[in-house]
Write a protein that holds these residues in place. Structure first.
Motif, PDB file in Angstrom:
ATOM      1  N   SER A  67      25.745  41.957  42.014  1.00  0.00           N
ATOM      2  CA  SER A  67      26.966  42.675  42.377  1.00  0.00           C
ATOM      3  C   SER A  67      28.174  41.746  42.405  1.00  0.00           C
ATOM      4  CB  SER A  67      26.787  43.347  43.739  1.00  0.00           C
ATOM      5  OG  SER A  67      25.734  44.289  43.691  1.00  0.00           O
ATOM      6  N   ASN A  68      27.983  40.567  42.972  1.00  0.00           N
ATOM      7  CA  ASN A  68      29.025  39.538  42.987  1.00  0.00           C
ATOM      8  C   ASN A  68      28.363  38.213  43.325  1.00  0.00           C
ATOM      9  OD1 ASN A  68      29.101  39.135  45.998  1.00  0.00           O
ATOM     10  ND2 ASN A  68      29.760  41.272  45.934  1.00  0.00           N
ATOM     11  N   PHE A  69      29.140  37.147  43.323  1.00  0.00           N
ATOM     12  CA  PHE A  69      28.583  35.819  43.586  1.00  0.00           C
ATOM     13  C   PHE A  69      28.897  35.323  44.995  1.00  0.00           C
ATOM     14  CE2 PHE A  69      29.249  35.447  38.820  1.00  0.00           C
ATOM     15  CZ  PHE A  69      27.906  35.642  38.530  1.00  0.00           C
ATOM     16  N   THR A  95      25.191  37.295  35.080  1.00  0.00           N
ATOM     17  CA  THR A  95      26.540  37.826  34.984  1.00  0.00           C
ATOM     18  C   THR A  95      26.832  38.683  36.208  1.00  0.00           C
ATOM     19  OG1 THR A  95      28.126  38.949  33.516  1.00  0.00           O
ATOM     20  CG2 THR A  95      25.916  39.915  33.697  1.00  0.00           C
ATOM     21  N   ASP A  96      28.085  39.037  36.369  1.00  0.00           N
ATOM     22  CA  ASP A  96      28.591  39.692  37.574  1.00  0.00           C
ATOM     23  C   ASP A  96      28.873  41.159  37.287  1.00  0.00           C
ATOM     24  OD1 ASP A  96      30.010  40.469  39.810  1.00  0.00           O
ATOM     25  OD2 ASP A  96      31.247  38.676  39.902  1.00  0.00           O
ATOM     26  N   HIS A  98      30.570  43.055  39.340  1.00  0.00           N
ATOM     27  CA  HIS A  98      31.889  43.338  39.939  1.00  0.00           C
ATOM     28  C   HIS A  98      31.888  44.553  40.862  1.00  0.00           C
ATOM     29  CE1 HIS A  98      33.795  40.245  37.521  1.00  0.00           C
ATOM     30  NE2 HIS A  98      33.221  40.754  36.433  1.00  0.00           N
ATOM     31  N   GLU A 104      28.741  47.255  36.063  1.00  0.00           N
ATOM     32  CA  GLU A 104      27.310  46.978  36.091  1.00  0.00           C
ATOM     33  C   GLU A 104      26.658  47.383  34.769  1.00  0.00           C
ATOM     34  OE1 GLU A 104      26.437  47.389  40.909  1.00  0.00           O
ATOM     35  OE2 GLU A 104      25.835  49.005  39.543  1.00  0.00           O
TER      36      GLU A 104
END
Length: 336
Positions: A67-69, A95-96, A98, A104
């Motif tokens: 979902s995010n880092f 990968t993200d 966001h 997604e």
């Protein structure tokens, strides 16, 4: 130049066995796999993944969408994913997403276009219909984390969110609290909805009326916990305990309560969720729910590799939480 043959000689195995270890195919004993990796380290051998990809028409990689880092939660997930995928002889592409369903889905497609051998999607927003369509459309195996998909239980790894929230609030009630407030996460996500449902279920289980004035909605961040708690304090609904849907919001709420002159936990007890590394070192130490994200990503990767190898797969058992009981909860006004 060190070759695969050199590695096989050093490890005392066949060249074919080294190939199976590097490609993550076939059955290879753990001790044999460790011997191969040890020989690679000793010789300084690095596989030519590009050449392998061209020969096998495969990128020799596993894709992961998160979902995010932000925060230690996804840090734990990424560390475990990297360790396990490296041990399988593949490499990790991250990968993200966001935190939007559109991003997604776009991230999943990007990894498919890069010819990842399998993809793991940690999703908060993508709905069930879109996920089921992805299973049909993608040319590679897809595993989903953080979502219960009744139509595809063998393709999802999920956590019993509602039950864990119920257990946390039920514990507060058992400690003598009946006036219990709640700060939710983003309420348009299945996770926040399930945790709110667990809160309401615990109240109903003890015949405690649900009061909307004791619920504030946050976005899982520390500031939203702070502002959500200030909103609750301003409402005409006193509370002796607070259940926050994650530890970051609990931390923000603790600051708001202290600013309002509330003693923790004598005046207000607090229960969080996620068991962040800092939770045990707060003052008071935060009671919270441990979420086994390490084991969840491990199960997702193992299932993805089974799918990739054409092995039979079965539905995975849902994961459950563990209450971490610390100093932030004290007996309430109704304690026996």
């Amino acid at each position: 130049m060190i070759t695969m043959l050199d590695v096989s000689i050093r490890a005392g195995v066949s060249k074919a066995t080294v190939s199976r270890v590097l490609n993550g195919t076939g059955q290879v004993k753990k001790s044999t796999r460790e011997a191969v990796f040890k020989a690679m380290d000793e010789l300084g051998y690095r596989p030519n993944f590009l050449a392998q990809s061209l020969a096998n028409k495969s990128s020799n990689s596993i894709g992961l969408v998160v979902s995010n880092f932000d925060g230690p939660y996804f840090g734990r997930l990424l560390r475990q994913a990297a360790k396990q995928i490296e041990a399988s002889g593949k490499h990790l592409v991250v990968t993200d997403g966001h935190d939007t369903p559109e991003d997604e889905l776009q991230a999943v497609q990007l990894l498919a276009d890069r010819r990842c051998d399998a993809i793991i999607l940690y999703t908060r927003f993508t709905d069930e219909a879109a996920l089921m369509a992805l299973f049909e459309r993608l040319p590679v195996p897809l595993m989903v984390i953080n979502r219960d998909l009744p139509q595809a239980r063998e393709r999802c790894v999920f956590f019993e969110q509602q039950q864990a929230a119920f257990d946390a609030v039920n514990y507060l009630i058992a400690q003598g609290h009946r006036d219990i407030a709640c700060i939710t996460g983003p309420i348009d996500t299945p996770t926040a909805q399930a945790r709110l449902a667990g809160y309401r279920q615990a109240l109903a289980h003890h015949q405690i009326a649900f009061d909307p004035a004791r619920v504030a909605h946050g976005d899982s961040s520390v500031p939203s916990g702070y502002h959500g708690c200030k909103t609750l304090l301003a409402a005409n609904a006193a509370f002796s305990a607070l259940f926050a849907s994650n530890d970051d919001m609990a931390i923000g709420a603790m600051k708001a309560l202290c600013q309002a002159g509330k003693r923790l936990p004598q005046d207000v007890s607090i229960f969080g969720f996620d068991d962040e590394p800092s939770a045990a070192y707060l003052q008071p130490a935060l009671s919270t729910v441990y979420l086994p994200i390490d084991m969840m990503i491990e199960a997702a990767i193992a299932q993805a590799l089974r799918l990739l190898n054409g092995e039979e797969v079965r539905p995975l058992t849902p994961f459950t939480g563990e209450l971490k009981l610390r100093e932030s909860v004290a007996p309430g006004p109704y304690a026996a």
